[in-house]
Design a protein around this motif. Structure first.
Motif, PDB file in Angstrom:
ATOM      1  N   VAL A 171     -11.388 -12.518  -6.686  1.00 29.46           N
ATOM      2  CA  VAL A 171     -10.615 -13.325  -6.411  1.00 29.46           C
ATOM      3  C   VAL A 171      -9.469 -13.048  -7.321  1.00 29.46           C
ATOM      4  N   ASP A 198      -8.388 -13.754  -2.006  1.00 28.40           N
ATOM      5  CA  ASP A 198      -9.711 -13.065  -1.868  1.00 28.40           C
ATOM      6  C   ASP A 198      -9.414 -11.348  -1.706  1.00 28.40           C
ATOM      7  N   THR A 227     -12.525 -10.757  13.227  1.00 27.35           N
ATOM      8  CA  THR A 227     -12.363 -11.307  11.889  1.00 27.35           C
ATOM      9  C   THR A 227     -10.882 -10.729  11.776  1.00 27.35           C
ATOM     10  N   SER A 245      -6.560 -23.154   3.013  1.00 28.44           N
ATOM     11  CA  SER A 245      -6.720 -23.311   1.542  1.00 28.44           C
ATOM     12  C   SER A 245      -4.812 -23.223   1.335  1.00 28.44           C
ATOM     13  N   TYR A 305      -3.431 -20.100   1.661  1.00 28.69           N
ATOM     14  CA  TYR A 305      -3.006 -19.898   3.101  1.00 28.69           C
ATOM     15  C   TYR A 305      -1.497 -20.582   3.462  1.00 28.69           C
ATOM     16  N   THR A 348      -6.592 -11.354   0.896  1.00 28.85           N
ATOM     17  CA  THR A 348      -6.133 -12.268   2.130  1.00 28.85           C
ATOM     18  C   THR A 348      -6.458 -13.824   1.327  1.00 28.85           C
ATOM     19  N   ALA A 349      -5.792 -14.803   1.997  1.00 28.23           N
ATOM     20  CA  ALA A 349      -6.099 -16.216   1.714  1.00 28.23           C
ATOM     21  C   ALA A 349      -7.193 -17.066   2.545  1.00 28.23           C
ATOM     22  N   ARG A 350      -7.913 -17.488   2.131  1.00 23.03           N
ATOM     23  CA  ARG A 350      -9.059 -18.288   2.979  1.00 23.03           C
ATOM     24  C   ARG A 350      -8.052 -19.568   3.839  1.00 23.03           C
TER      25      ARG A 350
END
Length: 94
Positions: A38, A52, A6, A74, A77, A69-71
């Motif tokens: 969030v 997140d 990850t 998204s 992101y 971090t951004a999903r």
């Protein structure tokens, strides 16, 4: 603990490679996920970012590592990817 492939683990590997102190602290496992949430940031160039965030604390709770971090996929992101390209350029002047 996240899977070793990850983005979180990739960040840990980079931090360990760059900081002996971080690596030593990580080896002691004196960190824990304290809270996940969030958070929203309004960036002057790319606009609203919804990230997140996790706060990692050592046992004494006197040091924190905030990881945001951004999903993937998204809008946030994509906006962070744009920031990598834009960098420190000032696009707010006419």
């Amino acid at each position: 603990m996240p899977a070793p492939t990850t983005r979180g683990w990739q960040s840990v590997r980079r931090l360990r490679a760059r900081s002996e102190e971080f690596s030593a602290l990580w080896d002691t496992q004196d960190v824990a996920v304290r809270r996940a949430d969030v958070k929203r940031f309004l960036h002057p160039v790319v606009g609203l970012l919804a990230l997140d965030c996790e706060v990692l604390l050592n046992p004494e709770h006197d040091q924190r590592l905030v990881v945001c971090t951004a999903r993937p996929g998204s809008q946030s992101y994509e906006r962070l990817e744009l920031l990598r390209v834009v960098g420190l350029q000032d696009l707010t002047r006419g």
